[in-house]
Scaffold this motif. Structure first.
Motif, PDB file in Angstrom:
ATOM      1  N   PRO A   1       0.812  -1.220   0.000  1.00 29.34           N
ATOM      2  CA  PRO A   1       0.000   0.000   0.000  1.00 29.34           C
ATOM      3  C   PRO A   1       0.843   1.267   0.000  1.00 29.34           C
ATOM      4  O   PRO A   1       0.349   2.341  -0.348  1.00 29.34           O
ATOM      5  CB  PRO A   1      -0.819  -0.122   1.290  1.00 29.34           C
ATOM      6  N   THR A   2       2.108   1.159   0.373  1.00 30.36           N
ATOM      7  CA  THR A   2       2.994   2.320   0.419  1.00 30.36           C
ATOM      8  C   THR A   2       3.604   2.668  -0.931  1.00 30.36           C
ATOM      9  O   THR A   2       4.291   3.680  -1.055  1.00 30.36           O
ATOM     10  CB  THR A   2       4.141   2.054   1.411  1.00 30.36           C
TER      11      THR A   2
ATOM     12  N   PRO B   1      -2.723  -7.668  -4.350  1.00 36.57           N
ATOM     13  CA  PRO B   1      -2.660  -8.956  -3.647  1.00 36.57           C
ATOM     14  C   PRO B   1      -2.318  -8.794  -2.172  1.00 36.57           C
ATOM     15  O   PRO B   1      -2.684  -9.652  -1.356  1.00 36.57           O
ATOM     16  CB  PRO B   1      -1.581  -9.727  -4.413  1.00 36.57           C
ATOM     17  N   HIS B   2      -1.642  -7.700  -1.812  1.00 33.91           N
ATOM     18  CA  HIS B   2      -1.328  -7.468  -0.398  1.00 33.91           C
ATOM     19  C   HIS B   2      -2.595  -7.257   0.420  1.00 33.91           C
ATOM     20  O   HIS B   2      -2.600  -7.436   1.649  1.00 33.91           O
ATOM     21  CB  HIS B   2      -0.396  -6.258  -0.253  1.00 33.91           C
TER      22      HIS B   2
ATOM     23  N   LEU C   1      -4.835 -12.540  -8.141  1.00 31.73           N
ATOM     24  CA  LEU C   1      -4.181 -12.251  -9.406  1.00 31.73           C
ATOM     25  C   LEU C   1      -4.797 -13.095 -10.516  1.00 31.73           C
ATOM     26  O   LEU C   1      -5.201 -14.243 -10.278  1.00 31.73           O
ATOM     27  CB  LEU C   1      -2.680 -12.561  -9.315  1.00 31.73           C
ATOM     28  N   PRO C   2      -4.884 -12.550 -11.738  1.00 30.54           N
ATOM     29  CA  PRO C   2      -5.397 -13.356 -12.838  1.00 30.54           C
ATOM     30  C   PRO C   2      -4.422 -14.478 -13.182  1.00 30.54           C
ATOM     31  O   PRO C   2      -3.226 -14.392 -12.900  1.00 30.54           O
ATOM     32  CB  PRO C   2      -5.508 -12.356 -13.986  1.00 30.54           C
TER      33      PRO C   2
ATOM     34  N   PRO D   1       8.537 -17.777  -0.168  1.00 23.22           N
ATOM     35  CA  PRO D   1       8.752 -16.559  -0.969  1.00 23.22           C
ATOM     36  C   PRO D   1       8.621 -15.297  -0.135  1.00 23.22           C
ATOM     37  O   PRO D   1       8.016 -15.313   0.952  1.00 23.22           O
ATOM     38  CB  PRO D   1       7.660 -16.647  -2.037  1.00 23.22           C
ATOM     39  N   GLY D   2       9.173 -14.200  -0.640  1.00 25.52           N
ATOM     40  CA  GLY D   2       9.111 -12.932   0.083  1.00 25.52           C
ATOM     41  C   GLY D   2       7.696 -12.469   0.356  1.00 25.52           C
ATOM     42  O   GLY D   2       7.443 -11.741   1.316  1.00 25.52           O
ATOM     43  N   ALA D   3       6.763 -12.853  -0.479  1.00 24.32           N
ATOM     44  CA  ALA D   3       5.321 -12.679  -0.253  1.00 24.32           C
ATOM     45  C   ALA D   3       4.634 -13.867  -0.907  1.00 24.32           C
ATOM     46  O   ALA D   3       5.105 -14.383  -1.920  1.00 24.32           O
ATOM     47  CB  ALA D   3       4.826 -11.358  -0.846  1.00 24.32           C
ATOM     48  N   GLN D   4       3.512 -14.287  -0.363  1.00 21.97           N
ATOM     49  CA  GLN D   4       2.885 -15.523  -0.826  1.00 21.97           C
ATOM     50  C   GLN D   4       2.437 -15.458  -2.284  1.00 21.97           C
ATOM     51  O   GLN D   4       2.305 -16.480  -2.952  1.00 21.97           O
ATOM     52  CB  GLN D   4       1.694 -15.863   0.061  1.00 21.97           C
TER      53      GLN D   4
END
Length: 255
Positions: A11-12, A34-35, A40-41, A67-70
């Motif tokens: 969001p930042t 996604p956060h 996501l498509p 992963p750094g984000a899922q």
């Protein structure tokens, strides 16, 4: 109207000025967050372009191997599909790092330390044959805010811009996917938000107010260099840019 899929990883770091430039140039933006739980498509069908933004996460796996984000594996999958299917793609900071890791490049904590604040990068000779970079100034102003860097580009990448401490500042994969390690989307409010909540600045001994003032002082120069770049990217996505000067036969990656 042609639509660009915009992936917001935090969001930042939203599209901000880059989003304004793209819409002014005729692209409609479909922002997926996604956060915040957006899905996501599975592919890029129906999209004329892909834009992947930055964020505080790391593009390489965490110590436990996750992963750094899922959602990063899905983002990397879309980046591979974009390159393979020649969907115009613009990836910024973390986005550029994900573009690299998606194609077997290497991203690590930068051995040169964090790079924060206004700076310049140098255009490489290969930029002269690039449909977007050939019109960028030789030494354009940019904004930096990262601790990780792309230490090894994908084998098929073309380096377009570099700096002394951080050699991989901009690159192209295939003939329609660009990665920028630096930021072009920031406005004064975004920079102020980053500085207000930055442990990095404290660790480096930087005065947040001075960092913000220094960044704000070059915003007009950043816009002068990169607003036309964004407009050319939009024109490419809209089918209005003649890219016949591009070298043919570039290897296209992806699965």
């Amino acid at each position: 109207m042609a639509t660009a899929l915009v992936i917001e990883n935090a969001p930042t770091d939203d599209a901000r000025r880059l989003g304004e430039w793209l819409t002014e140039a005729g692209l409609e933006l479909w922002v997926v967050r996604p956060h915040a739980g957006d899905e996501l498509p599975a592919d890029l069908e129906g999209y004329a372009a892909l834009v992947v933004l930055g964020g505080p996460q790391q593009a390489y796996p965490l110590p436990d191997g996750s992963p750094g984000a899922q959602w990063f594996p899905a983002v990397e999958g879309l980046l591979r599909k974009a390159v393979r299917h020649r969907v115009p793609t613009l990836a910024v900071c973390l986005g550029a790092q994900l573009l690299a890791t998606a194609h077997a490049g290497l991203v690590e904590r930068s051995p040169s330390g964090p790079e924060i604040g206004p700076g310049v990068v140098g255009r490489r000779d290969a930029a002269e044959n690039d449909p977007l970079f050939r019109y960028v100034p030789l030494i354009p102003d940019v904004l930096q805010w990262h601790s990780d860097e792309i230490t090894e580009l994908p084998r098929a990448a073309t380096l377009l811009a570099a700096s002394t401490r951080y050699p991989h500042q901009a690159f192209r994969l295939g003939d329609r996917a660009w990665g920028l390690q630096f930021h072009i989307e920031c406005d004064a409010a975004m920079i102020a938000d980053w500085a207000a909540d930055s442990t990095q600045l404290a660790e480096l001994g930087y005065d947040p107010e001075l960092v913000v003032a220094a960044c704000v002082s070059v915003l007009a120069d950043v816009e002068e260099a990169w607003q036309p770049f964004a407009a050319r990217f939009a024109a490419l996505a809209l089918g209005e840019l003649d890219d016949s000067t591009m070298r043919r036969g570039l290897p296209l990656l992806g699965h």
